[in-house]
Design a protein around this motif. Structure first.
Motif, PDB file in Angstrom:
ATOM      1  N   UNK A  90       0.857  -1.188   0.000  1.00 48.20           N
ATOM      2  CA  UNK A  90       0.000   0.000   0.000  1.00 48.20           C
ATOM      3  C   UNK A  90       0.889   1.232   0.000  1.00 48.20           C
ATOM      4  N   UNK A  91       0.297   2.345  -0.375  1.00 47.61           N
ATOM      5  CA  UNK A  91       1.018   3.611  -0.433  1.00 47.61           C
ATOM      6  C   UNK A  91       0.265   4.614   0.442  1.00 47.61           C
ATOM      7  N   UNK A  92       0.591   4.695   1.745  1.00 46.76           N
ATOM      8  CA  UNK A  92      -0.144   5.560   2.663  1.00 46.76           C
ATOM      9  C   UNK A  92      -0.019   7.050   2.318  1.00 46.76           C
ATOM     10  N   UNK A  93       1.086   7.417   1.709  1.00 52.94           N
ATOM     11  CA  UNK A  93       1.260   8.805   1.250  1.00 52.94           C
ATOM     12  C   UNK A  93       2.166   8.755   0.021  1.00 52.94           C
ATOM     13  N   UNK A  94       2.140   9.766  -0.788  1.00 55.97           N
ATOM     14  CA  UNK A  94       2.948   9.748  -2.016  1.00 55.97           C
ATOM     15  C   UNK A  94       4.434   9.523  -1.710  1.00 55.97           C
ATOM     16  N   UNK A  95       5.025   8.600  -2.447  1.00 56.67           N
ATOM     17  CA  UNK A  95       6.437   8.303  -2.286  1.00 56.67           C
ATOM     18  C   UNK A  95       6.747   7.292  -1.199  1.00 56.67           C
ATOM     19  N   UNK A 153      -8.733  -3.211   6.738  1.00 57.39           N
ATOM     20  CA  UNK A 153      -9.202  -1.834   6.917  1.00 57.39           C
ATOM     21  C   UNK A 153      -8.192  -0.826   6.373  1.00 57.39           C
ATOM     22  N   UNK A 154      -6.930  -1.227   6.266  1.00 55.38           N
ATOM     23  CA  UNK A 154      -5.895  -0.324   5.759  1.00 55.38           C
ATOM     24  C   UNK A 154      -5.825  -0.313   4.238  1.00 55.38           C
ATOM     25  N   UNK A 155      -6.506  -1.253   3.594  1.00 56.12           N
ATOM     26  CA  UNK A 155      -6.473  -1.313   2.130  1.00 56.12           C
ATOM     27  C   UNK A 155      -7.236  -0.137   1.543  1.00 56.12           C
ATOM     28  N   UNK A 156      -6.772   0.368   0.407  1.00 49.36           N
ATOM     29  CA  UNK A 156      -7.497   1.489  -0.224  1.00 49.36           C
ATOM     30  C   UNK A 156      -8.862   1.006  -0.721  1.00 49.36           C
TER      31      UNK A 156
END
Length: 172
Positions: free
Chosen positions: A128-133, A165-168
């Motif tokens: 997953x990518x919680x924030x860009x980069x 729950x953390x999945x987009x």
């Protein structure tokens, strides 16, 4: 995919062809043909081919397909007791369970060795990518199966429901 009976039929034809080429090779040596050494090579190749077809006629080539499983890729496999598969971040819990069953079937091999433990542990993860980069691996579940028994009835599947729950969320 060919069945064992079809491989056995091919073995018979390859065996007959091998015998014919062997007879030609012997005739080539008796009559001193120029191609006699090539016929020996062809006879050897046909003997190896016949042996391979015979081996395939003994052991069925069957791949188990688990309904509901999604495509995955193996990202780590130590060849013994540990493997990690990558699944898409859009996977659901039921799809993950089916995919773990599929992976447990696909990755089982008689050649795997477990020194201290006799279980194959396959973990499923996504990125997953919680924030860009920023990329973060997220383990969604795992399956443990026997290394000794191909038809293991005691497969232990664990789904980490809190990780879903953390999945987009899909926009569809």
């Amino acid at each position: 995919m060919l069945t064992t009976a079809e491989f056995f039929q091919l073995t018979q034809w390859a065996g007959i062809t091998t015998l014919i080429v062997a007879v030609l090779a012997i005739a080539g040596f008796i009559f001193k043909w120029g191609v006699r050494f090539q016929l020996v090579g062809v006879t050897g190749f046909m003997a190896v081919l016949t042996g391979g077809l015979f081996a395939l006629s003994l052991v069925p080539i069957v791949r188990t397909v688990v309904p509901g499983a999604v495509r995955y890729s193996v990202v780590y496999d130590n060849g013994a007791t540990q493997a990690v598969i990558s699944v898409p971040p859009t996977i659901t819990e039921t799809e993950l369970e089916a995919t773990l069953r599929q992976a447990a079937s696909d990755l089982y091999s008689y050649g795997r060795l477990g020194r201290e433990q006799d279980q194959l542990n396959i973990r499923a993860r996504t990125v997953i990518h919680p924030e860009p980069g920023v990329s973060q691996p997220l383990y969604l579940g795992d399956v443990k199966r026997s290394l000794r028994n191909r038809e293991d009835e005691q497969i232990q599947i664990e789904i980490f429901s809190d990780k879903f729950a953390k999945l987009p969320k899909s926009s569809a």
